[in-house]
Design a protein around this motif. Structure first.
Motif, PDB file in Angstrom:
ATOM      1  N   ILE A 115       7.698  -5.355 -11.869  1.00 31.01           N
ATOM      2  CA  ILE A 115       7.344  -6.307 -10.817  1.00 31.01           C
ATOM      3  C   ILE A 115       7.367  -5.625  -9.452  1.00 31.01           C
ATOM      4  N   ARG A 116       8.423  -4.864  -9.195  1.00 29.98           N
ATOM      5  CA  ARG A 116       8.535  -4.157  -7.917  1.00 29.98           C
ATOM      6  C   ARG A 116       7.382  -3.164  -7.734  1.00 29.98           C
ATOM      7  N   THR A 117       6.983  -2.516  -8.832  1.00 25.97           N
ATOM      8  CA  THR A 117       5.881  -1.549  -8.763  1.00 25.97           C
ATOM      9  C   THR A 117       4.616  -2.206  -8.238  1.00 25.97           C
ATOM     10  N   TYR A 118       4.271  -3.363  -8.812  1.00 22.50           N
ATOM     11  CA  TYR A 118       3.040  -4.036  -8.414  1.00 22.50           C
ATOM     12  C   TYR A 118       3.173  -4.761  -7.078  1.00 22.50           C
ATOM     13  N   GLU A 119       4.412  -4.922  -6.592  1.00 19.07           N
ATOM     14  CA  GLU A 119       4.612  -5.484  -5.270  1.00 19.07           C
ATOM     15  C   GLU A 119       4.323  -4.466  -4.167  1.00 19.07           C
ATOM     16  N   VAL A 120       4.616  -3.191  -4.436  1.00 16.56           N
ATOM     17  CA  VAL A 120       4.513  -2.183  -3.374  1.00 16.56           C
ATOM     18  C   VAL A 120       3.224  -1.370  -3.446  1.00 16.56           C
ATOM     19  N   ALA A 121       2.488  -1.430  -4.565  1.00 13.11           N
ATOM     20  CA  ALA A 121       1.292  -0.590  -4.707  1.00 13.11           C
ATOM     21  C   ALA A 121       0.232  -1.311  -5.524  1.00 13.11           C
ATOM     22  N   GLU A 122      -1.016  -0.891  -5.358  1.00 10.56           N
ATOM     23  CA  GLU A 122      -2.123  -1.462  -6.120  1.00 10.56           C
ATOM     24  C   GLU A 122      -2.037  -1.029  -7.579  1.00 10.56           C
TER      25      GLU A 122
ATOM     26  N   ASN B 113       0.810  -1.210   0.000  1.00 10.39           N
ATOM     27  CA  ASN B 113       0.000   0.000   0.000  1.00 10.39           C
ATOM     28  C   ASN B 113       0.846   1.264   0.000  1.00 10.39           C
ATOM     29  N   ASN B 114       2.087   1.162  -0.489  1.00 13.70           N
ATOM     30  CA  ASN B 114       2.962   2.326  -0.590  1.00 13.70           C
ATOM     31  C   ASN B 114       2.769   2.959  -1.959  1.00 13.70           C
ATOM     32  N   THR B 115       1.731   3.761  -2.060  1.00 13.80           N
ATOM     33  CA  THR B 115       1.357   4.316  -3.368  1.00 13.80           C
ATOM     34  C   THR B 115       2.420   5.267  -3.911  1.00 13.80           C
ATOM     35  N   LYS B 116       2.991   6.100  -3.051  1.00 12.54           N
ATOM     36  CA  LYS B 116       4.008   7.060  -3.522  1.00 12.54           C
ATOM     37  C   LYS B 116       5.206   6.345  -4.117  1.00 12.54           C
ATOM     38  N   LEU B 117       5.681   5.288  -3.451  1.00  8.85           N
ATOM     39  CA  LEU B 117       6.806   4.520  -3.984  1.00  8.85           C
ATOM     40  C   LEU B 117       6.399   3.819  -5.269  1.00  8.85           C
ATOM     41  N   GLY B 118       5.172   3.303  -5.304  1.00 11.31           N
ATOM     42  CA  GLY B 118       4.686   2.649  -6.508  1.00 11.31           C
ATOM     43  C   GLY B 118       4.653   3.592  -7.701  1.00 11.31           C
ATOM     44  N   ILE B 119       4.213   4.814  -7.482  1.00 14.33           N
ATOM     45  CA  ILE B 119       4.173   5.804  -8.565  1.00 14.33           C
ATOM     46  C   ILE B 119       5.587   6.114  -9.053  1.00 14.33           C
ATOM     47  N   LEU B 120       6.521   6.292  -8.116  1.00 11.49           N
ATOM     48  CA  LEU B 120       7.912   6.562  -8.494  1.00 11.49           C
ATOM     49  C   LEU B 120       8.477   5.416  -9.325  1.00 11.49           C
ATOM     50  N   LEU B 121       8.220   4.190  -8.892  1.00  9.93           N
ATOM     51  CA  LEU B 121       8.713   3.029  -9.623  1.00  9.93           C
ATOM     52  C   LEU B 121       8.072   2.924 -11.004  1.00  9.93           C
TER      53      LEU B 121
END
Length: 292
Positions: free
Chosen positions: A229-236, A5-13
């Motif tokens: 892969i990392r993006t979808y691991e940390v965020a929806e 649920n780390n959306t900010k990190l997911g967006i960055l990735l």
């Protein structure tokens, strides 16, 4: 692969991912102007398959667990579709350039939305239908029907968008029974088999300097998939997917800056309409998912 649920990190990735894939597209366009498209995609897939197998071998259960599926035909079809789509899209880069190809390809979320009803049985309400209609008005603005741009070459990236939409819908469908790791494994391995069967007939020698570009293409491809892969691991997925449109921005910047391409006004306006319509569909799906 559970989403965090780390959306900010997911967006960055996701932003980093789109930049890497845009660079990959720029290299693909250069190599495909010098060598056969099928050969370029084949070598790219060899490296991709090696990356996929390496990732699968390090997961719990190893290769046996990654390959286990109740839907081998659908998984194989997915792998074929993605490999074929890449061939068609790279051909579009050569025919139209990065800017116009990506502007047209940006319609794939709208195609997914249009086909999700008949293929997946999802409910397609009036807001989504209107968004799809508006998006295809944008495509018509890009293509300029009745003018010089509306040619067979302009259809090539649209065919790629249709193929990628079908691949994405099949990915959703097989996800009902298979894990993300399994789908990823089949995507890389079956894609490599198809690319090899199609591309081995077009082998030609490459200049040493171009082998460096090919190595860069393969490395950027693997790196891009790792970041994805990392993006979808940390965020929806629904939270970060709209930022995938930045690939159009990055690819256009590369095309204009390094490849001598231009951004016609009709392409800019049409792409903006397509992106807005696509973002609206993402927003509607996210709201519906939250309400459910």
């Amino acid at each position: 692969m559970s989403a965090g649920n780390n959306t900010k990190l997911g967006i960055l990735l996701m932003v980093i991912t789109t930049a890497i894939f845009a660079i990959q597209d720029g290299i693909s366009r250069y190599l495909a102007t010098e060598y056969n498209v099928m050969m370029v995609v084949m070598i790219r897939y060899w490296f991709f398959a090696a990356f996929v197998i390496t990732v699968a071998a390090r997961q719990a259960g190893g290769l046996r667990a990654a390959a286990a599926t109740q839907q081998p035909f659908l998984q194989a079809t997915r792998g074929f579709l993605l490999a074929a789509e890449i061939c068609v899209m790279v051909a579009g880069f050569v025919l139209l350039g990065l800017v116009e190809s990506h502007a047209i390809f940006a319609s794939y979320p709208l195609i997914i939305a249009a086909l999700s009803g008949p293929i997946l049985g999802e409910k397609v309400g009036w807001p989504r239908i209107i968004a799809i209609g508006v998006g295809f008005v944008g495509i018509l603005i890009i293509l300029k029907p009745g003018f010089t741009v509306f040619s067979p070459a302009a259809i090539v990236p649209f065919i790629a968008a249709l193929m990628f939409a079908l691949y994405s819908l099949l990915t959703r469908f097989v996800a009902r029974k298979d894990t993300t790791a399994t789908s990823f494994f089949w995507t890389g391995t079956m894609g490599a088999i198809f690319a090899t069967l199609a591309g081995v007939w077009f082998w030609e020698s490459m200049a040493p300097s171009d082998w460096l570009w090919m190595a860069s293409l393969c490395m950027f491809g693997a790196l891009g998939h790792w970041f994805l892969i990392r993006t979808y691991e940390v965020a929806e997925a629904s939270a970060v997917q709209p930022f995938a449109y930045l690939q159009l921005v990055f690819a256009s910047a590369i095309g204009i800056t390094f490849l001598g391409e231009t951004l016609p006004l009709n392409v800019a306006i049409g792409a903006a309409i397509v992106i807005c319509a696509g973002l609206f569909t993402f927003w509607r799906e996210r709201r519906r998912a939250i309400s459910e």
